[in-house]
Design a protein around this motif. Structure first.
Motif, PDB file in Angstrom:
ATOM      1  N   ALA A 198      15.694   2.697 135.125  1.00 15.68           N
ATOM      2  CA  ALA A 198      16.386   2.106 136.272  1.00 15.68           C
ATOM      3  C   ALA A 198      15.571   0.972 136.878  1.00 15.68           C
ATOM      4  N   VAL A 199      16.262  -0.082 137.296  1.00 19.40           N
ATOM      5  CA  VAL A 199      15.639  -1.252 137.920  1.00 19.40           C
ATOM      6  C   VAL A 199      16.422  -1.579 139.191  1.00 19.40           C
ATOM      7  N   THR A 200      15.734  -1.714 140.319  1.00 17.92           N
ATOM      8  CA  THR A 200      16.392  -2.096 141.562  1.00 17.92           C
ATOM      9  C   THR A 200      16.260  -3.610 141.746  1.00 17.92           C
ATOM     10  N   LEU A 201      17.336  -4.212 142.231  1.00 21.75           N
ATOM     11  CA  LEU A 201      17.383  -5.664 142.403  1.00 21.75           C
ATOM     12  C   LEU A 201      17.955  -6.018 143.763  1.00 21.75           C
ATOM     13  N   GLY A 202      17.440  -7.092 144.338  1.00 22.21           N
ATOM     14  CA  GLY A 202      17.970  -7.608 145.593  1.00 22.21           C
ATOM     15  C   GLY A 202      18.774  -8.875 145.356  1.00 22.21           C
ATOM     16  N   GLN A 203      19.340  -9.390 146.401  1.00 22.61           N
ATOM     17  CA  GLN A 203      20.142 -10.609 146.354  1.00 22.61           C
ATOM     18  C   GLN A 203      19.402 -11.730 145.624  1.00 22.61           C
ATOM     19  N   GLY A 204      20.033 -12.319 144.615  1.00 25.58           N
ATOM     20  CA  GLY A 204      19.459 -13.446 143.883  1.00 25.58           C
ATOM     21  C   GLY A 204      18.507 -13.076 142.757  1.00 25.58           C
ATOM     22  N   ASP A 205      18.129 -11.793 142.641  1.00 22.86           N
ATOM     23  CA  ASP A 205      17.276 -11.362 141.534  1.00 22.86           C
ATOM     24  C   ASP A 205      18.084 -11.382 140.242  1.00 22.86           C
ATOM     25  N   ALA A 206      17.396 -11.550 139.091  1.00 23.41           N
ATOM     26  CA  ALA A 206      18.098 -11.659 137.812  1.00 23.41           C
ATOM     27  C   ALA A 206      17.428 -10.829 136.728  1.00 23.41           C
ATOM     28  N   ILE A 207      18.248 -10.295 135.834  1.00 20.81           N
ATOM     29  CA  ILE A 207      17.774  -9.695 134.584  1.00 20.81           C
ATOM     30  C   ILE A 207      17.897 -10.799 133.541  1.00 20.81           C
ATOM     31  N   GLN A 208      16.811 -11.054 132.803  1.00 16.61           N
ATOM     32  CA  GLN A 208      16.801 -12.163 131.841  1.00 16.61           C
ATOM     33  C   GLN A 208      16.371 -11.687 130.457  1.00 16.61           C
ATOM     34  N   ILE A 209      16.791 -12.456 129.438  1.00 13.94           N
ATOM     35  CA  ILE A 209      16.365 -12.205 128.072  1.00 13.94           C
ATOM     36  C   ILE A 209      15.838 -13.502 127.479  1.00 13.94           C
ATOM     37  N   LYS A 210      14.796 -13.384 126.672  1.00 12.96           N
ATOM     38  CA  LYS A 210      14.225 -14.522 125.950  1.00 12.96           C
ATOM     39  C   LYS A 210      14.095 -14.085 124.507  1.00 12.96           C
ATOM     40  N   ILE A 211      14.751 -14.811 123.605  1.00  9.49           N
ATOM     41  CA  ILE A 211      14.743 -14.467 122.185  1.00  9.49           C
ATOM     42  C   ILE A 211      14.061 -15.596 121.421  1.00  9.49           C
ATOM     43  N   ASN A 212      13.037 -15.249 120.665  1.00  2.00           N
ATOM     44  CA  ASN A 212      12.322 -16.239 119.859  1.00  2.00           C
ATOM     45  C   ASN A 212      12.615 -16.008 118.383  1.00  2.00           C
ATOM     46  N   SER A 213      13.871 -16.141 117.995  1.00  3.77           N
ATOM     47  CA  SER A 213      14.294 -15.962 116.614  1.00  3.77           C
ATOM     48  C   SER A 213      15.198 -17.116 116.211  1.00  3.77           C
ATOM     49  N   THR A 214      15.356 -17.309 114.922  1.00  5.82           N
ATOM     50  CA  THR A 214      16.260 -18.338 114.424  1.00  5.82           C
ATOM     51  C   THR A 214      17.694 -17.834 114.530  1.00  5.82           C
ATOM     52  N   SER A 215      18.560 -18.601 115.156  1.00  6.65           N
ATOM     53  CA  SER A 215      19.990 -18.283 115.289  1.00  6.65           C
ATOM     54  C   SER A 215      20.263 -16.852 115.755  1.00  6.65           C
ATOM     55  N   PRO A 216      19.761 -16.459 116.927  1.00 10.41           N
ATOM     56  CA  PRO A 216      19.985 -15.096 117.395  1.00 10.41           C
ATOM     57  C   PRO A 216      21.440 -14.853 117.798  1.00 10.41           C
ATOM     58  N   THR A 217      21.894 -13.632 117.613  1.00  6.67           N
ATOM     59  CA  THR A 217      23.203 -13.193 118.093  1.00  6.67           C
ATOM     60  C   THR A 217      23.010 -11.792 118.655  1.00  6.67           C
ATOM     61  N   VAL A 218      22.721 -11.712 119.936  1.00  3.68           N
ATOM     62  CA  VAL A 218      22.452 -10.424 120.574  1.00  3.68           C
ATOM     63  C   VAL A 218      23.513 -10.171 121.637  1.00  3.68           C
TER      64      VAL A 218
END
Length: 110
Positions: free
Chosen positions: A80-100
């Motif tokens: 579980a992750v708590t978030l406030g106004q304006g907070d974001a969950i982000q992903i960074k993928i360092n692969s060739t042509s990712p499809t996640v």
């Protein structure tokens, strides 16, 4: 104040740049129960990082560094992750042509 159980964010990450999976809307807070990631491609997606970007702050990883997802496999991050106004969950993928594919599930407080 109502608590709404919902899919907070969903879609497909296809870029090697950092992408927002969910950003808490103005005037709300959220509790993320799980994040589902699915590799829809035929190759291993390597070097994936999931972070929380506090509003106006520095992003911090919330799962192990540079993990991979095998072809046609899924991964569920269920801390579980708590978030406030304006907070974001982000992903960074360092692969060739990712499809996640992704789905962020939890509660949003109005």
């Amino acid at each position: 104040m109502a608590f709404i159980i919902k899919a907070l964010g969903f879609g497909t990450a296809t870029s090697t740049n950092t992408a927002n999976l969910y950003v808490v809307p103005s005037g709300k807070s959220a509790l993320v129960n799980n994040i589902r990631l699915v590799n829809g491609g035929t190759a291993v997606v390597s070097s994936v990082n999931v972070s929380v970007q506090p509003s106006g702050g520095t992003a911090r990883r919330i799962y192990m560094k540079d993990f991979s997802i095998a072809a046609n496999q899924s991964l569920v991050l269920d801390d579980a992750v708590t978030l406030g106004q304006g907070d974001a969950i982000q992903i960074k993928i360092n692969s060739t042509s990712p499809t996640v594919g992704y789905m962020v599930n939890g509660l949003e407080r109005e």
